[in-house]
Design a protein around this motif. Structure first.
Motif, PDB file in Angstrom:
ATOM      1  N   PHE A 131      -1.551   0.630   7.936  1.00  9.79           N
ATOM      2  CA  PHE A 131      -1.347   2.441   7.412  1.00  9.79           C
ATOM      3  C   PHE A 131      -2.144   3.050   8.083  1.00  9.79           C
ATOM      4  CE2 PHE A 131      -3.821   5.434   5.195  1.00  9.79           C
ATOM      5  CZ  PHE A 131      -2.694   6.470   5.402  1.00  9.79           C
ATOM      6  N   ARG A 186       4.859  10.903   0.629  1.00 10.90           N
ATOM      7  CA  ARG A 186       4.301   9.501   0.562  1.00 10.90           C
ATOM      8  C   ARG A 186       4.800   8.849   1.579  1.00 10.90           C
ATOM      9  NH1 ARG A 186       5.652   7.393  -5.515  1.00 10.90           N
ATOM     10  NH2 ARG A 186       5.416   4.477  -4.602  1.00 10.90           N
ATOM     11  N   LEU A 198      -3.757  -1.742   4.329  1.00  7.97           N
ATOM     12  CA  LEU A 198      -4.425  -0.571   4.934  1.00  7.97           C
ATOM     13  C   LEU A 198      -4.089  -0.897   6.314  1.00  7.97           C
ATOM     14  CD1 LEU A 198      -7.402  -0.649   2.971  1.00  7.97           C
ATOM     15  CD2 LEU A 198      -5.516   0.924   2.719  1.00  7.97           C
ATOM     16  N   ALA A 202      -5.427  12.077   2.749  1.00  6.03           N
ATOM     17  CA  ALA A 202      -4.881  11.010   2.514  1.00  6.03           C
ATOM     18  C   ALA A 202      -5.820  10.364   1.218  1.00  6.03           C
ATOM     19  CB  ALA A 202      -5.252   8.813   3.116  1.00  6.03           C
ATOM     20  N   ASN A 203      -4.697  10.278  -0.342  1.00  2.50           N
ATOM     21  CA  ASN A 203      -5.142   9.130  -1.508  1.00  2.50           C
ATOM     22  C   ASN A 203      -4.615   7.941  -1.455  1.00  2.50           C
ATOM     23  OD1 ASN A 203      -4.096  12.880  -2.194  1.00  2.50           O
ATOM     24  ND2 ASN A 203      -6.929  11.198  -2.364  1.00  2.50           N
ATOM     25  N   ILE A 204      -5.013   7.220  -2.147  1.00  3.83           N
ATOM     26  CA  ILE A 204      -4.569   6.050  -2.070  1.00  3.83           C
ATOM     27  C   ILE A 204      -3.934   5.789  -3.445  1.00  3.83           C
ATOM     28  CG2 ILE A 204      -4.331   3.018  -2.278  1.00  3.83           C
ATOM     29  CD1 ILE A 204      -6.086   3.950   0.277  1.00  3.83           C
ATOM     30  N   VAL A 206       0.423  -1.116  -0.259  1.00  3.77           N
ATOM     31  CA  VAL A 206       0.002   0.029   0.414  1.00  3.77           C
ATOM     32  C   VAL A 206       1.030   0.761  -0.001  1.00  3.77           C
ATOM     33  CG1 VAL A 206      -1.658   1.409   1.720  1.00  3.77           C
ATOM     34  CG2 VAL A 206      -1.987  -0.969   1.143  1.00  3.77           C
ATOM     35  N   THR A 207       0.677   2.051  -1.444  1.00  5.41           N
ATOM     36  CA  THR A 207       1.036   3.273  -0.947  1.00  5.41           C
ATOM     37  C   THR A 207      -0.126   4.449  -1.032  1.00  5.41           C
ATOM     38  OG1 THR A 207       3.172   2.591  -1.941  1.00  5.41           O
ATOM     39  CG2 THR A 207       3.009   4.944  -2.437  1.00  5.41           C
ATOM     40  N   VAL A 208       0.148   5.528  -0.147  1.00  5.93           N
ATOM     41  CA  VAL A 208      -1.002   6.585   0.930  1.00  5.93           C
ATOM     42  C   VAL A 208       0.139   8.373  -0.065  1.00  5.93           C
ATOM     43  CG1 VAL A 208      -2.561   7.139   2.103  1.00  5.93           C
ATOM     44  CG2 VAL A 208      -1.578   5.085   2.367  1.00  5.93           C
TER      45      VAL A 208
END
Length: 151
Positions: free
Chosen positions: A119, A110, A116, A138-140, A66-68
């Motif tokens: 995160f 980043r 999740l 937050a934008n996933i 996961v990158t947010v």
């Protein structure tokens, strides 16, 4: 600013894809002598064109799926110094990039996580407790297309 010709640009594109290329490999790609290629790369390095060498890690292979991207607006800019916030956020290993921005948010981060719930743990226990944090958006990341090479 340094003047670049077609060979320099070719070298920059090739090295941005694979920084381990030798002068001999670069020379063969453009049909010049290895020593000429070595001198050209040295000239680029001496001019400060290269910011460094990096190993690009495969985050999925390391378990970070996961990158947010977080937008952070500081609530109390006058009470908390930007240096204090930046020092605290740089200490969080999951934060890969810290950008001080002008606009809707004061900072863009980043953040990588295993999943999740991981995160959420990073957000609640580490990021939301940073000095001065106000609003967070937050934008996933769903997918990423990487464009390599010089501008």
């Amino acid at each position: 600013m340094i003047d670049l010709d077609d060979i320099d640009r070719h070298f920059l594109r090739a090295l941005s894809r694979d920084a381990s290329l030798s002068a001999g490999a670069l020379a063969r790609q453009v049909g010049i002598n290895q020593s000429v290629a070595w001198r050209r790369v040295k000239r680029l390095r001496d001019a400060g064109v290269f910011a460094g060498r990096r190993v690009e890690l495969d985050l999925d292979a390391l378990g970070f799926t996961v990158t947010v991207f977080l937008g952070i607006k500081l609530a109390t800019k006058g009470l908390v110094s930007l240096d204090d916030f930046e020092r605290a956020v740089r200490a969080i290993p999951e934060v890969q990039i810290v950008q001080h921005t002008l606009g809707l948010f004061d900072y863009r981060l980043r953040v990588v996580a295993r999943d999740l719930p991981d995160f959420e743990r990073v957000l609640r226990r580490r990021i939301m407790t940073l000095p001065g944090v106000g609003n967070v958006e937050a934008n996933i990341l769903l997918s990423e297309e990487r464009l390599t090479g010089p501008i």
